[in-house]
Scaffold this motif. Structure first.
Motif, PDB file in Angstrom:
ATOM      1  N   ALA A 157     -10.984  -3.280  20.424  1.00  0.00           N
ATOM      2  CA  ALA A 157     -12.261  -3.614  20.871  1.00  0.00           C
ATOM      3  C   ALA A 157     -13.066  -2.230  20.606  1.00  0.00           C
ATOM      4  O   ALA A 157     -12.574  -1.318  20.511  1.00  0.00           O
ATOM      5  CB  ALA A 157     -12.140  -3.516  22.515  1.00  0.00           C
ATOM      6  N   GLU A 158     -14.562  -2.563  20.344  1.00  0.00           N
ATOM      7  CA  GLU A 158     -15.440  -1.438  20.197  1.00  0.00           C
ATOM      8  C   GLU A 158     -16.209  -1.264  21.577  1.00  0.00           C
ATOM      9  O   GLU A 158     -16.177  -1.951  22.484  1.00  0.00           O
ATOM     10  CB  GLU A 158     -16.100  -1.816  18.967  1.00  0.00           C
ATOM     11  CG  GLU A 158     -15.569  -1.984  17.954  1.00  0.00           C
ATOM     12  CD  GLU A 158     -16.282  -1.881  16.615  1.00  0.00           C
ATOM     13  OE1 GLU A 158     -17.302  -1.270  16.292  1.00  0.00           O
ATOM     14  OE2 GLU A 158     -15.867  -2.490  15.566  1.00  0.00           O
ATOM     15  N   VAL A 159     -16.595  -0.076  21.401  1.00  0.00           N
ATOM     16  CA  VAL A 159     -17.491   0.491  23.129  1.00  0.00           C
ATOM     17  C   VAL A 159     -18.953   0.425  22.458  1.00  0.00           C
ATOM     18  O   VAL A 159     -19.050   1.471  21.360  1.00  0.00           O
ATOM     19  CB  VAL A 159     -16.909   1.643  23.398  1.00  0.00           C
ATOM     20  CG1 VAL A 159     -17.616   1.965  24.619  1.00  0.00           C
ATOM     21  CG2 VAL A 159     -15.347   1.401  23.986  1.00  0.00           C
ATOM     22  N   SER A 205     -16.565  11.181  17.174  1.00  0.00           N
ATOM     23  CA  SER A 205     -15.331  11.714  17.108  1.00  0.00           C
ATOM     24  C   SER A 205     -14.311  10.257  16.959  1.00  0.00           C
ATOM     25  O   SER A 205     -13.047  10.176  16.732  1.00  0.00           O
ATOM     26  CB  SER A 205     -14.747  12.293  18.290  1.00  0.00           C
ATOM     27  OG  SER A 205     -14.728  11.673  19.280  1.00  0.00           O
ATOM     28  N   ASP A 206     -15.130   8.852  17.327  1.00  0.00           N
ATOM     29  CA  ASP A 206     -14.170   7.799  17.302  1.00  0.00           C
ATOM     30  C   ASP A 206     -15.184   6.689  16.593  1.00  0.00           C
ATOM     31  O   ASP A 206     -16.269   6.297  17.118  1.00  0.00           O
ATOM     32  CB  ASP A 206     -14.048   7.183  18.694  1.00  0.00           C
ATOM     33  CG  ASP A 206     -13.129   6.025  18.647  1.00  0.00           C
ATOM     34  OD1 ASP A 206     -13.062   5.201  17.703  1.00  0.00           O
ATOM     35  OD2 ASP A 206     -12.495   5.716  19.741  1.00  0.00           O
ATOM     36  N   GLU A 207     -15.077   6.082  15.446  1.00  0.00           N
ATOM     37  CA  GLU A 207     -15.934   5.318  14.455  1.00  0.00           C
ATOM     38  C   GLU A 207     -15.996   3.930  15.612  1.00  0.00           C
ATOM     39  O   GLU A 207     -16.784   2.833  15.060  1.00  0.00           O
ATOM     40  CB  GLU A 207     -15.195   4.813  13.555  1.00  0.00           C
ATOM     41  CG  GLU A 207     -13.860   4.119  13.235  1.00  0.00           C
ATOM     42  CD  GLU A 207     -13.132   3.906  12.200  1.00  0.00           C
ATOM     43  OE1 GLU A 207     -12.228   3.283  12.016  1.00  0.00           O
ATOM     44  OE2 GLU A 207     -13.977   4.417  11.099  1.00  0.00           O
ATOM     45  N   ARG A 208     -15.095   3.711  16.479  1.00  0.00           N
ATOM     46  CA  ARG A 208     -15.330   2.402  17.356  1.00  0.00           C
ATOM     47  C   ARG A 208     -16.072   2.475  18.640  1.00  0.00           C
ATOM     48  O   ARG A 208     -16.355   1.787  19.363  1.00  0.00           O
ATOM     49  CB  ARG A 208     -13.920   1.755  17.712  1.00  0.00           C
ATOM     50  CG  ARG A 208     -13.187   1.116  16.440  1.00  0.00           C
ATOM     51  CD  ARG A 208     -11.912   0.546  16.839  1.00  0.00           C
ATOM     52  NE  ARG A 208     -11.292  -0.175  15.903  1.00  0.00           N
ATOM     53  CZ  ARG A 208     -11.613  -1.449  15.584  1.00  0.00           C
ATOM     54  NH1 ARG A 208     -12.263  -2.185  16.318  1.00  0.00           N
ATOM     55  NH2 ARG A 208     -10.852  -1.940  14.273  1.00  0.00           N
ATOM     56  N   VAL A 209     -16.731   3.895  18.761  1.00  0.00           N
ATOM     57  CA  VAL A 209     -17.587   4.030  19.900  1.00  0.00           C
ATOM     58  C   VAL A 209     -18.893   4.192  19.305  1.00  0.00           C
ATOM     59  O   VAL A 209     -19.308   4.956  18.356  1.00  0.00           O
ATOM     60  CB  VAL A 209     -17.127   5.269  20.574  1.00  0.00           C
ATOM     61  CG1 VAL A 209     -18.248   5.598  21.607  1.00  0.00           C
ATOM     62  CG2 VAL A 209     -15.724   5.069  21.073  1.00  0.00           C
ATOM     63  N   HIS A 210     -20.109   3.418  19.634  1.00  0.00           N
ATOM     64  CA  HIS A 210     -21.495   3.340  19.364  1.00  0.00           C
ATOM     65  C   HIS A 210     -22.246   3.782  20.544  1.00  0.00           C
ATOM     66  O   HIS A 210     -22.177   3.853  21.784  1.00  0.00           O
ATOM     67  CB  HIS A 210     -21.727   2.008  18.885  1.00  0.00           C
ATOM     68  CG  HIS A 210     -20.753   1.544  17.934  1.00  0.00           C
ATOM     69  ND1 HIS A 210     -20.556   1.872  16.577  1.00  0.00           N
ATOM     70  CD2 HIS A 210     -19.656   0.732  17.978  1.00  0.00           C
ATOM     71  CE1 HIS A 210     -19.671   1.179  16.086  1.00  0.00           C
ATOM     72  NE2 HIS A 210     -19.030   0.510  16.983  1.00  0.00           N
ATOM     73  N   VAL A 211     -23.441   4.278  20.166  1.00  0.00           N
ATOM     74  CA  VAL A 211     -24.468   4.622  21.118  1.00  0.00           C
ATOM     75  C   VAL A 211     -25.932   3.879  21.167  1.00  0.00           C
ATOM     76  O   VAL A 211     -26.373   4.101  19.644  1.00  0.00           O
ATOM     77  CB  VAL A 211     -24.767   6.211  21.476  1.00  0.00           C
ATOM     78  CG1 VAL A 211     -25.536   6.486  22.534  1.00  0.00           C
ATOM     79  CG2 VAL A 211     -23.196   6.846  21.594  1.00  0.00           C
TER      80      VAL A 211
END
Length: 243
Positions: free
Chosen positions: A34-36, A57-63
């Motif tokens: 899953a992505e965030v 630091s994590d390509e699956r975390v977005h803002v």
């Protein structure tokens, strides 16, 4: 049922700097594929900056940065739009304060294989709350009984904010017409799903009171919810009488 391969967990934040890193870490451990998406409402405590560091630091975390605090509903609608534009199959709502256990995310996703919307429910057999003051529990239980009676819906936790939507579900709900800002937003989307003939399933969860920070619940949010639910209930009864 269509594909459920790509999942994004949407986490709205306002002054959640103390809670966010652990919540994101737990989500990534519980559902590695899953992505965030962190949707920050310009938090004065620097939550947005911290979220950027997590994303770096994590390509699956977005803002997604928003310029003002316009309520929970507006934050989720912005998150949904972001996720729909990027083709995600599943959008998950999750609080940033740790009250929703990321370790229970797989059970919500599993239930979605036979549903259009899955709600993590506190007030069903197997569901429970931990470390909640009695007055908060009474308020939540009462609000859900009120919604069930006023709206004639079969849900026991329509206010629950831990939920998973299929992409197709959100596409059917006329999100442009949603203007609920506070926790009434959860009732609104559940009601729209039921009225659209979609399958809504409740699965038991354990809800844990936040460790850090303060609740965003306010008297204004409660009043808004009561008025809107009453208005929706009266509207439905008038439509039934006309028919």
């Amino acid at each position: 049922m269509n594909s459920l391969d790509s999942v994004v967990v949407i986490i709205p934040t306002f002054n959640e700097r103390q809670n966010l890193p652990l919540v994101v870490s737990r989500v990534r451990a519980a559902a590695p594929s899953a992505e965030v998406l962190v949707v920050d409402d310009n938090s004065p405590d620097g939550t947005g900056k911290l979220a950027d560091e997590l994303a770096a630091s994590d390509e699956r975390v977005h803002v997604l940065h928003r310029t003002a605090k316009n309520g929970l509903g507006a934050a989720y609608l912005a998150g949904f739009a972001w996720a729909l534009d990027r083709g995600f199959d599943v959008m998950v709502e999750m609080d940033a304060d740790g009250s929703h256990q990321p370790e229970q995310l797989p059970s919500l996703l599993s239930a979605l294989t036979g549903a259009d919307l899955v709600i993590g429910a506190r007030w069903v057999p197997g569901g429970r709350v931990e470390n909640w003051p009695r007055h908060r529990e009474a308020l939540s239980r009462g609000a859900n009984v009120y919604a069930r009676l006023m709206l004639g819906i079969p849900l026991h936790d329509a206010t629950g904010g831990y939920r998973a939507f299929r992409r197709e579900t959100l596409e059917k709900l006329d999100l442009q017409g949603v203007d609920s800002r506070g926790y009434c937003f959860q009732i609104d989307l559940a009601l729209r799903s039921l009225r659209a003939g979609l399958r809504v399933v409740e699965v038991p969860i354990t809800f844990v009171e936040r460790m850090h920070g303060s609740s965003k619940m306010s008297q204004d949010v409660i009043v808004e919810s009561m008025i809107r639910v009453a208005r929706w209930g009266i509207r439905d009864r008038l439509r039934a009488l006309r028919r």
